[in-house]
Design a protein around this motif. Structure first.
Motif, PDB file in Angstrom:
ATOM      1  N   UNK A 199      46.337  35.666  46.712  1.00 14.08           N
ATOM      2  CA  UNK A 199      45.677  36.917  46.343  1.00 14.08           C
ATOM      3  C   UNK A 199      46.129  37.402  44.965  1.00 14.08           C
ATOM      4  N   UNK A 200      47.411  37.318  44.682  1.00 20.21           N
ATOM      5  CA  UNK A 200      47.929  37.794  43.400  1.00 20.21           C
ATOM      6  C   UNK A 200      47.377  36.963  42.249  1.00 20.21           C
ATOM      7  N   UNK A 201      47.357  35.638  42.439  1.00 21.11           N
ATOM      8  CA  UNK A 201      46.849  34.758  41.386  1.00 21.11           C
ATOM      9  C   UNK A 201      45.350  34.972  41.172  1.00 21.11           C
ATOM     10  N   UNK A 202      44.600  35.133  42.266  1.00 25.55           N
ATOM     11  CA  UNK A 202      43.161  35.370  42.150  1.00 25.55           C
ATOM     12  C   UNK A 202      42.880  36.671  41.398  1.00 25.55           C
ATOM     13  N   UNK A 203      43.651  37.710  41.682  1.00 22.12           N
ATOM     14  CA  UNK A 203      43.466  38.982  40.989  1.00 22.12           C
ATOM     15  C   UNK A 203      43.778  38.847  39.506  1.00 22.12           C
ATOM     16  N   UNK A 204      44.777  38.056  39.177  1.00 22.29           N
ATOM     17  CA  UNK A 204      45.134  37.837  37.772  1.00 22.29           C
ATOM     18  C   UNK A 204      43.982  37.164  37.034  1.00 22.29           C
ATOM     19  N   UNK A 206      40.791  37.266  37.933  1.00 23.59           N
ATOM     20  CA  UNK A 206      39.707  38.245  37.875  1.00 23.59           C
ATOM     21  C   UNK A 206      39.932  39.255  36.757  1.00 23.59           C
ATOM     22  N   UNK A 207      41.148  39.744  36.629  1.00 23.07           N
ATOM     23  CA  UNK A 207      41.463  40.712  35.581  1.00 23.07           C
ATOM     24  C   UNK A 207      41.194  40.129  34.197  1.00 23.07           C
ATOM     25  N   UNK A 208      41.540  38.844  34.006  1.00 22.37           N
ATOM     26  CA  UNK A 208      41.302  38.197  32.714  1.00 22.37           C
ATOM     27  C   UNK A 208      39.803  38.083  32.434  1.00 22.37           C
ATOM     28  N   UNK A 209      39.038  37.637  33.418  1.00 20.42           N
ATOM     29  CA  UNK A 209      37.588  37.524  33.239  1.00 20.42           C
ATOM     30  C   UNK A 209      36.979  38.885  32.912  1.00 20.42           C
ATOM     31  N   UNK A 216      33.472  40.176  37.750  1.00 15.74           N
ATOM     32  CA  UNK A 216      33.823  39.286  38.859  1.00 15.74           C
ATOM     33  C   UNK A 216      34.149  40.103  40.106  1.00 15.74           C
ATOM     34  N   UNK A 217      34.194  39.406  41.215  1.00 11.71           N
ATOM     35  CA  UNK A 217      34.618  40.003  42.475  1.00 11.71           C
ATOM     36  C   UNK A 217      35.613  39.060  43.127  1.00 11.71           C
ATOM     37  N   UNK A 218      36.749  39.576  43.559  1.00 12.92           N
ATOM     38  CA  UNK A 218      37.744  38.759  44.253  1.00 12.92           C
ATOM     39  C   UNK A 218      37.386  38.711  45.733  1.00 12.92           C
ATOM     40  N   UNK A 219      37.344  37.512  46.287  1.00 12.31           N
ATOM     41  CA  UNK A 219      36.973  37.317  47.687  1.00 12.31           C
ATOM     42  C   UNK A 219      37.943  36.336  48.328  1.00 12.31           C
ATOM     43  N   UNK A 220      38.386  36.622  49.546  1.00 13.72           N
ATOM     44  CA  UNK A 220      39.128  35.628  50.308  1.00 13.72           C
ATOM     45  C   UNK A 220      38.169  34.550  50.792  1.00 13.72           C
ATOM     46  N   UNK A 221      38.645  33.313  50.832  1.00 14.11           N
ATOM     47  CA  UNK A 221      37.773  32.220  51.264  1.00 14.11           C
ATOM     48  C   UNK A 221      37.196  32.490  52.645  1.00 14.11           C
ATOM     49  N   UNK A 222      37.992  33.102  53.518  1.00 11.87           N
ATOM     50  CA  UNK A 222      37.536  33.386  54.875  1.00 11.87           C
ATOM     51  C   UNK A 222      36.449  34.451  54.918  1.00 11.87           C
ATOM     52  N   UNK A 223      36.345  35.257  53.838  1.00  8.20           N
ATOM     53  CA  UNK A 223      35.349  36.329  53.786  1.00  8.20           C
ATOM     54  C   UNK A 223      34.143  35.964  52.915  1.00  8.20           C
ATOM     55  N   UNK A 321      47.779  29.296  32.285  1.00 10.05           N
ATOM     56  CA  UNK A 321      47.040  28.688  31.181  1.00 10.05           C
ATOM     57  C   UNK A 321      45.636  29.286  31.072  1.00 10.05           C
ATOM     58  N   UNK A 322      44.964  29.391  32.186  1.00  8.52           N
ATOM     59  CA  UNK A 322      43.594  29.899  32.187  1.00  8.52           C
ATOM     60  C   UNK A 322      43.517  31.324  31.681  1.00  8.52           C
ATOM     61  N   UNK A 323      44.483  32.145  32.061  1.00  4.58           N
ATOM     62  CA  UNK A 323      44.393  33.580  31.762  1.00  4.58           C
ATOM     63  C   UNK A 323      45.034  33.979  30.443  1.00  4.58           C
ATOM     64  N   UNK A 324      45.979  33.193  29.943  1.00  2.00           N
ATOM     65  CA  UNK A 324      46.683  33.597  28.718  1.00  2.00           C
ATOM     66  C   UNK A 324      46.494  32.640  27.552  1.00  2.00           C
ATOM     67  N   UNK A 325      46.092  31.396  27.830  1.00  2.00           N
ATOM     68  CA  UNK A 325      45.914  30.428  26.738  1.00  2.00           C
ATOM     69  C   UNK A 325      44.618  29.638  26.920  1.00  2.00           C
TER      70      UNK A 325
END
Length: 347
Positions: A199-204, A206-209, A216-223, A321-325
């Motif tokens: 969850x923390x990594x997904x939010x990070x 999303x925040x970058x995007x 974007x919308x953060x979603x759990x795979x189960x949801x 890497x994805x979010x900062x570089x």
């Protein structure tokens, strides 16, 4: 004067007051709008510094010509957007093009389709093009450019016995254009998916995007709903053994993925789908068309990116890497991260 004229005088005063109030509201709204726009534009300028694209700039299109899966850039040009302009016409504005009447491109700037080698070892070399990092499904005369589109033509070898092997349907090298501009002028919603315990990594991510102007919308795979899964563009955040990432991995040959995870290790693949290297641990940022699209992954205009790795640590390295570089992804078809420092484009 009193009588019937008095209400008329009061009524004349009320519109003037209303107009003043309305003008005040409009002035306030005007200030808020430009403050919001300036905030958004500055975030766009930030992403331009790292990616080369300003999302929301609808006055231009970008044309890149490269070879060997993005390893060599031959042309990189930004041209004015013209309504109705075909992909072929956009390419002709920046290159000398040899194309047949159907729009099939045989050569660009003298580099032509050919077979290299002899006998059974001969390999076909051809031009393939991508719109916003998504492989095109029509010849170049059949695609109409849309405002902001990022078009890439890449000259590389391919497996004529398995057209998708090593020829991924989407690439990371044009960065986030797939999420910003979509394909054919249609932009699917973007879902950042926590594939299980991330969850923390997904939010990070999303925040970058969102900073870059991509909602974007953060979603759990189960949801994740069937509609979101089928019709959206997904960024899967989590380890290679989480169910949704594992499902994508299991279709590596069909999707033309440049990696394959099995038995706790990662095989890196060439354009033939042959193993070039096996790693015990690494982070991966990869992309493909969305295999869940009911039209089929080849015809679909939505994508799946994975921000993954073998371990929690390597997932975090990919997220970092994805979010900062993000500039490290530029011109790659996929990216492998080892020990957080060594970054390799694949194939």
């Amino acid at each position: 004067m009193t009588g019937p004229y008095t209400p008329a005088r009061k009524g004349a005063d009320l519109p003037r007051k209303s107009i003043l109030v309305l003008l005040s509201i409009l002035a306030f709204s005007f200030i808020v709008f430009f403050w919001s726009y300036d905030t958004w534009y500055n975030s766009g300028a930030d992403v331009a510094a790292s990616t080369g694209y300003v999302f929301g700039d609808l006055s231009t299109v970008t044309v890149t010509v490269s070879s060997d899966f993005g390893n060599a850039t031959l042309v990189n040009a930004i041209i004015p957007y013209e309504p109705g302009m075909s992909a072929l016409k956009a390419l002709q504005k920046v290159s000398d093009v040899d194309a047949d009447s159907s729009g099939f491109v045989n050569g660009i700037n003298g580099l032509r389709s050919q077979r290299i080698g002899t006998g059974n070892d001969a390999k076909p070399m051809d031009w393939f093009y991508y719109i916003n990092g998504i492989s095109a499904t029509v010849y170049a005369t059949g695609y109409t450019m849309h405002a902001g589109d990022v078009m890439r033509w890449d000259y590389h070898a391919w497996d004529e016995n398995n057209a998708m092997a090593g020829m991924t349907g989407a690439l990371t090298g044009d960065l986030f254009a797939a999420f910003a501009y979509g394909y054919g002028g249609k932009v699917p919603p973007t879902y950042i998916v926590d594939t299980g315990g991330y969850a923390e990594e997904a939010q990070k991510v999303s925040d970058a995007f969102n900073r870059w102007g991509i909602n974007t919308k953060v979603v759990k795979a189960s949801d994740l709903s069937l509609e979101e899964k089928n019709e959206g563009s997904l960024v899967l955040v989590g380890a290679l053994d989480t169910p949704l990432v594992s499902e994508v991995n299991s279709h590596y040959d069909d999707l033309g993925l440049l990696y394959h995870y099995h038995d706790g290790k990662v095989d890196l693949l060439d354009y033939l789908g042959s193993v070039t290297t096996t790693l015990d641990d690494c982070g991966i940022i990869g992309s493909s068309k969305n295999l869940f699209n009911p039209k089929g992954s080849y015809m679909g205009g939505n994508v799946i990116w994975v921000c993954t790795g073998v371990t929690q640590e390597s997932v975090d390295e990919a997220v970092d890497l994805l979010t900062t570089r993000p500039e490290a992804l530029r011109d790659t078809f996929g990216c492998v991260i080892i020990d957080g420092e060594n970054i390799y484009g694949v194939p």
